[in-house]
Design a protein around this motif. Structure first.
Motif, PDB file in Angstrom:
ATOM      1  N   THR A   4       0.829  -1.196   0.000  1.00  4.03           N
ATOM      2  CA  THR A   4       0.000   0.000   0.000  1.00  4.03           C
ATOM      3  C   THR A   4       0.870   1.253   0.000  1.00  4.03           C
ATOM      4  O   THR A   4       1.900   1.284   0.665  1.00  4.03           O
ATOM      5  CB  THR A   4      -0.909   0.020   1.248  1.00  4.03           C
ATOM      6  N   PRO A  41     -11.007   0.307  -4.773  1.00  3.87           N
ATOM      7  CA  PRO A  41      -9.987   0.363  -3.731  1.00  3.87           C
ATOM      8  C   PRO A  41      -9.925  -0.880  -2.842  1.00  3.87           C
ATOM      9  O   PRO A  41      -8.890  -1.179  -2.278  1.00  3.87           O
ATOM     10  CB  PRO A  41     -10.338   1.600  -2.919  1.00  3.87           C
ATOM     11  N   ASP A  42     -11.039  -1.632  -2.748  1.00  2.55           N
ATOM     12  CA  ASP A  42     -11.022  -2.850  -1.924  1.00  2.55           C
ATOM     13  C   ASP A  42     -10.753  -4.107  -2.740  1.00  2.55           C
ATOM     14  O   ASP A  42     -10.873  -5.223  -2.250  1.00  2.55           O
ATOM     15  CB  ASP A  42     -12.327  -2.986  -1.154  1.00  2.55           C
ATOM     16  N   GLY A  43     -10.389  -3.946  -4.014  1.00  6.20           N
ATOM     17  CA  GLY A  43     -10.079  -5.074  -4.865  1.00  6.20           C
ATOM     18  C   GLY A  43     -11.274  -5.655  -5.601  1.00  6.20           C
ATOM     19  O   GLY A  43     -11.149  -6.635  -6.311  1.00  6.20           O
ATOM     20  N   THR A  44     -12.458  -5.050  -5.419  1.00  4.12           N
ATOM     21  CA  THR A  44     -13.662  -5.514  -6.109  1.00  4.12           C
ATOM     22  C   THR A  44     -14.282  -4.345  -6.870  1.00  4.12           C
ATOM     23  O   THR A  44     -13.956  -3.184  -6.629  1.00  4.12           O
ATOM     24  CB  THR A  44     -14.710  -6.067  -5.120  1.00  4.12           C
ATOM     25  N   ASN A  57      -7.267  -0.409  -7.120  1.00  5.22           N
ATOM     26  CA  ASN A  57      -6.429  -1.466  -6.596  1.00  5.22           C
ATOM     27  C   ASN A  57      -6.387  -2.558  -7.650  1.00  5.22           C
ATOM     28  O   ASN A  57      -7.149  -2.521  -8.618  1.00  5.22           O
ATOM     29  CB  ASN A  57      -7.025  -2.009  -5.291  1.00  5.22           C
ATOM     30  N   LEU A  60      -8.995  -8.681  -6.789  1.00  9.02           N
ATOM     31  CA  LEU A  60      -8.750  -9.833  -5.932  1.00  9.02           C
ATOM     32  C   LEU A  60      -8.725 -11.096  -6.789  1.00  9.02           C
ATOM     33  O   LEU A  60      -9.439 -11.193  -7.776  1.00  9.02           O
ATOM     34  CB  LEU A  60      -9.860  -9.951  -4.884  1.00  9.02           C
TER      35      LEU A  60
END
Length: 61
Positions: A4, A41-44, A57, A60
């Protein structure tokens, strides 16, 4: 394990970035089709691109 980056700008630089952020967001939006797959930002989901900010990001697995 992730990696990060966070950073802060001094006040003078921050004012300049905030003033130009709508143009930066538009350029980033134009680049998205040419970049590797990116997620929110949360990978999704999708990256967040707006005149107020850009957040992304890697997706995932």
């Amino acid at each position: 394990m992730g990696h990060t980056h966070y950073w802060e700008l001094d006040l003078k630089a921050k004012e300049g970035v905030l003033r130009r952020l709508p143009d930066i967001a538009l350029d980033f939006q134009r680049l998205l089709p040419h970049l590797p797959p990116l997620a929110g930002p949360d990978g999704t989901g999708n990256p967040t691109v707006s005149p107020e900010g850009i957040a992304f990001n890697g997706p995932l697995p």
